[in-house]
Design a protein around this motif. Structure first.
Motif, PDB file in Angstrom:
ATOM      1  N   TYR A  11      60.977  13.313  74.047  1.00 50.56           N
ATOM      2  CA  TYR A  11      59.649  13.235  74.573  1.00 50.56           C
ATOM      3  C   TYR A  11      60.574  11.992  75.591  1.00 50.56           C
ATOM      4  O   TYR A  11      61.442  13.105  76.165  1.00 50.56           O
ATOM      5  N   PRO A  12      60.029  11.525  76.602  1.00 48.67           N
ATOM      6  CA  PRO A  12      60.048  11.209  78.309  1.00 48.67           C
ATOM      7  C   PRO A  12      60.710   9.931  77.673  1.00 48.67           C
ATOM      8  O   PRO A  12      62.063  10.155  76.711  1.00 48.67           O
ATOM      9  N   PRO A  13      62.039  10.547  79.116  1.00 51.87           N
ATOM     10  CA  PRO A  13      63.277  10.403  79.372  1.00 51.87           C
ATOM     11  C   PRO A  13      62.937   8.507  79.242  1.00 51.87           C
ATOM     12  O   PRO A  13      62.939   7.826  79.361  1.00 51.87           O
ATOM     13  N   ASP A  14      63.989   7.541  78.512  1.00 47.77           N
ATOM     14  CA  ASP A  14      64.497   6.059  78.256  1.00 47.77           C
ATOM     15  C   ASP A  14      65.339   5.935  79.695  1.00 47.77           C
ATOM     16  O   ASP A  14      65.803   6.540  80.344  1.00 47.77           O
ATOM     17  N   ARG A  19      66.716  11.212  75.955  1.00 46.94           N
ATOM     18  CA  ARG A  19      65.179  11.961  75.693  1.00 46.94           C
ATOM     19  C   ARG A  19      65.496  11.816  74.149  1.00 46.94           C
ATOM     20  O   ARG A  19      66.133  12.421  73.826  1.00 46.94           O
ATOM     21  N   ARG A  30      69.221  11.158  70.713  1.00 43.70           N
ATOM     22  CA  ARG A  30      68.564  11.398  71.692  1.00 43.70           C
ATOM     23  C   ARG A  30      69.546  12.524  72.381  1.00 43.70           C
ATOM     24  O   ARG A  30      70.798  12.403  72.196  1.00 43.70           O
ATOM     25  N   TRP A  62      57.110  20.032  75.024  1.00 41.36           N
ATOM     26  CA  TRP A  62      58.485  18.677  76.611  1.00 41.36           C
ATOM     27  C   TRP A  62      57.389  17.789  76.980  1.00 41.36           C
ATOM     28  O   TRP A  62      56.173  17.643  77.932  1.00 41.36           O
ATOM     29  N   TRP A  70      65.702  14.768  83.430  1.00 37.54           N
ATOM     30  CA  TRP A  70      66.465  13.465  82.583  1.00 37.54           C
ATOM     31  C   TRP A  70      66.019  12.305  83.496  1.00 37.54           C
ATOM     32  O   TRP A  70      67.081  11.654  82.335  1.00 37.54           O
ATOM     33  N   HIS A  72      65.021   8.549  84.564  1.00 39.46           N
ATOM     34  CA  HIS A  72      63.897   7.531  83.661  1.00 39.46           C
ATOM     35  C   HIS A  72      62.631   7.210  85.137  1.00 39.46           C
ATOM     36  O   HIS A  72      63.583   6.560  86.297  1.00 39.46           O
TER      37      HIS A  72
END
Length: 72
Positions: A11-14, A19, A30, A62, A70, A72
């Motif tokens: 998942y997209p970076p927080d 991720r 993560r 991805w 990596w 946000h």
């Protein structure tokens, strides 16, 4: 499994740059680097996988950027 479905989703970076890693519908945790993703794959039974395998495989979906994204 359809041709557009992949068993591994990153998942997209927080906000912290982590991720979420999902394998076969289960969130494993993560990852903060490709090395972390490789460790999750090894724990999931793909002991031979390393960072290059993670970066090259077509099994990973991805989302929000590839293996070099990596932030946000």
């Amino acid at each position: 499994m359809g041709t557009s479905e992949r068993p591994i989703v990153i998942y997209p970076p927080d906000e912290d740059g982590g991720r979420r890693v999902r394998v076969d519908g289960t969130i494993l945790g993560r990852a903060f680097t490709v090395r972390d993703v490789a460790a999750f794959m090894q724990e999931a039974g793909l002991q031979e996988w390393d960072e290059m395998d993670v970066a090259r495989t077509s099994l990973i979906d991805w989302r929000g950027g590839g293996p070099d994204h990596w932030a946000h």
